[in-house]
Write an enzyme that holds these catalytic residues in place. Structure first.
Site, mmCIF file in Angstrom:
data_model
loop_
_atom_site.group_PDB
_atom_site.id
_atom_site.type_symbol
_atom_site.label_atom_id
_atom_site.label_comp_id
_atom_site.label_asym_id
_atom_site.label_seq_id
_atom_site.Cartn_x
_atom_site.Cartn_y
_atom_site.Cartn_z
ATOM 1 N N ASP A 1 -87.427 15.585 -52.658
ATOM 2 C CA ASP A 1 -86.594 14.929 -53.681
ATOM 3 C C ASP A 1 -85.117 15.304 -53.571
ATOM 4 O O ASP A 1 -84.262 14.600 -54.105
ATOM 5 C CB ASP A 1 -87.079 15.296 -55.092
ATOM 6 N N MET B 1 -90.202 7.628 -53.364
ATOM 7 C CA MET B 1 -90.360 8.787 -54.273
ATOM 8 C C MET B 1 -89.011 9.398 -54.650
ATOM 9 O O MET B 1 -87.961 8.920 -54.247
ATOM 10 C CB MET B 1 -91.243 9.836 -53.621
HETATM 11 O O1 F6P Z 1 -91.730 16.468 -56.158
HETATM 12 C C1 F6P Z 1 -92.002 15.817 -54.979
HETATM 13 C C2 F6P Z 1 -92.744 14.547 -55.218
HETATM 14 O O2 F6P Z 1 -93.139 14.065 -53.966
HETATM 15 C C3 F6P Z 1 -92.012 13.489 -56.033
HETATM 16 O O3 F6P Z 1 -91.122 12.724 -55.278
HETATM 17 C C4 F6P Z 1 -93.147 12.684 -56.584
HETATM 18 O O4 F6P Z 1 -92.818 12.004 -57.763
HETATM 19 C C5 F6P Z 1 -94.154 13.730 -56.849
HETATM 20 O O5 F6P Z 1 -93.913 14.780 -55.949
HETATM 21 C C6 F6P Z 1 -95.576 13.259 -56.694
HETATM 22 O O6 F6P Z 1 -96.396 14.327 -56.893
HETATM 23 P P1 F6P Z 1 -97.962 14.303 -56.757
HETATM 24 O O7 F6P Z 1 -98.280 14.218 -55.317
HETATM 25 O O8 F6P Z 1 -98.388 15.594 -57.367
HETATM 26 O O9 F6P Z 1 -98.410 13.110 -57.507
#
Ligand code: F6P
Length: 408
Positions: A143, A187
């Site tokens: 991010d 993301m």
């Molecule tokens: O924090 C990193 C990230 O990849 C974000 O970009 C995304 O919203 C989130 O993690 C998704 O997380 P998870 O895989 O736990 O749903």
């Protein structure tokens, strides 16, 4: 340094997070650490006494080379928020008993701003307990929303992947002689750094993305529909990049405007998913144009076949720098990257107080987004470009990239 150290990985994985693990492991070993333990599933696993002696799993230089090319968190991850110390001191006592039993002198946690909350709380508790254990944060997140650092390891590779697939999607999108719209969801949660990387697709061999929407600017659906119609009338094929975290003026995420199943993690983050699909369905229904939604989803954070060598190298460096700092007596800090030269691009590492980094989200500055909120500036492209440079080829076995995994 004669004692033992422990390292864990936390939060969403990246394609280079294991390079930081290698950086911690190798530097600790080279500097005389006894055992290097790896927590399985971060602090949550440690609480259940789940850990391994990393030497049993990284046995050769080949293993190190493979681990650097292995996506996702080798040791497993968790999204686990430690309670406030005053609310549940027993949890801290439990963790420190385990650490003392293992004769740990330094604790390393590879993670983003939520995970740095763990380093903050553990280092605060260490002071209360008069413990000598050092706690250091090693930055990572695709991010790129960590404060006080030029950028985060993991971002450059995800940006490289996004810009690359955008070029491919744009080529594919332009084949027909009738209008088509492709909306690509990227993301990044509440920060638009990753979505902004789609701007790097444009160049002498590529028309580039037509519109880019970041979460830093409130999303106006009517203005979006108008813009899409204008473009479709003019040029036919359109490719649009949208952040998963774009919100309308009243604060709701765009994906919340439709029926969805809500999943909220321990840090209160909603699972952001469905923005592109919602917008594609709306365009299809209201403008009658063939529209396709693509969610890059986990692909953008596990594409180890398309990493940036700059990113892999820096990921290793921050791991190594954390070990060096802890062995020299630092604690309660996070290693950060400082860009000391633009041309040639040079970054060094330093350490910052974890209290200034934990739980803070660094957003894209508004001056790097165009006034109408539909694209990003050249300065932003210029900031990202050095981070995606050079490659680290996968080791191919039987036609596929080879990875290293923990065998339990
Ligand atoms: O924090 C990193 C990230 O990849 C974000 O970009 C995304 O919203 C989130 O993690 C998704 O997380 P998870 O895989 O736990 O749903």
């Amino acid at each position: 340094m004669r004692g033992n150290v422990i390292v864990g990985q936390s939060g969403g994985p990246t394609s280079v997070i294991n390079s930081s693990l290698v950086g911690v492991y190798k530097t600790a070993k080279d500097r005389g650490a006894g055992k290097v333990y790896g927590m399985l599933h971060g602090i949550k696993g440690l609480l259940d006494r789940q850990y391994v002696d990393l030497s049993e799993h990284i046995q050769s230089d080949l293993d190190i080379d493979l681990l650097k090319r292995t996506p996702s968190s080798f040791l497993g991850s968790c999204r686990y928020k430690l309670p406030e110390i005053r609310d549940n001191i027993e949890v801290y006592e439990q963790i420190f008993e385990i650490l003392e039993e293992l004769e740990i002198e330094a604790f390393f946690y590879i993670g983003g701003n939520d995970s740095m909350d763990t380093i903050k709380k553990l280092s605060d508790y260490a002071v209360l307990r008069s413990s000598e254990i050092k706690f250091m944060g090693v930055p990572k997140t695709i991010d790129n929303d960590l404060a006080m650092t030029d950028h985060t390891p993991g971002y450059g590779s995800a940006a490289k992947y996004i810009a690359s697939v955008m070029k491919e999607i744009i080529r594919d999108g332009l084949v027909y002689d009738y209008p088509t719209i492709t909306i690509v969801e990227i993301m990044g949660r509440n920060a638009g750094w990753l979505t902004a990387a789609s701007a790097l697709a444009g160049g002498e061999d590529c028309e580039g993305v037509d519109l880019i929407y970041l979460p830093e600017v409130p999303f106006d659906i009517d203005a979006f529909m108008k813009k899409v119609k204008e473009l479709a009338d003019k040029q036919g094929a359109i490719v649009i990049a949208v952040s998963e975290g774009i919100k309308v003026a009243d604060g709701r995420y765009v994906f919340e405007l439709t029926d969805h199943v809500e999943f909220v993690d321990a840090f209160g983050h909603k699972q952001l998913q469905g923005t592109a699909k919602f917008l594609a369905d709306k365009i299809g229904a209201e403008l009658g144009i063939k529209t396709r939604a693509i969610e890059l989803s986990t692909l953008q954070r596990c594409a180890a076949h398309m990493t940036s060598r700059v990113d892999i190298t820096e990921a290793f460096q921050v791991g190594g720098a954390a070990v060096k700092a802890a062995f020299e007596g630092d604690t309660g800090k996070v290693v950060v990257l400082e860009r000391i030269s633009e041309d040639p691009y040079i970054c060094t590492t330093s350490c910052q107080d974890v209290h200034k980094i934990a739980n803070v989200e660094k957003k894209v500055p508004l001056e790097w987004i165009t006034q109408d909120g539909t694209y990003v500036s050249e300065e932003l492209v210029h900031y990202i470009r050095p981070l995606i440079q050079a490659e680290l080829s996968p080791m191919m076995v039987d036609g596929l990239p080879r990875h290293l995994r923990v065998r339990l």
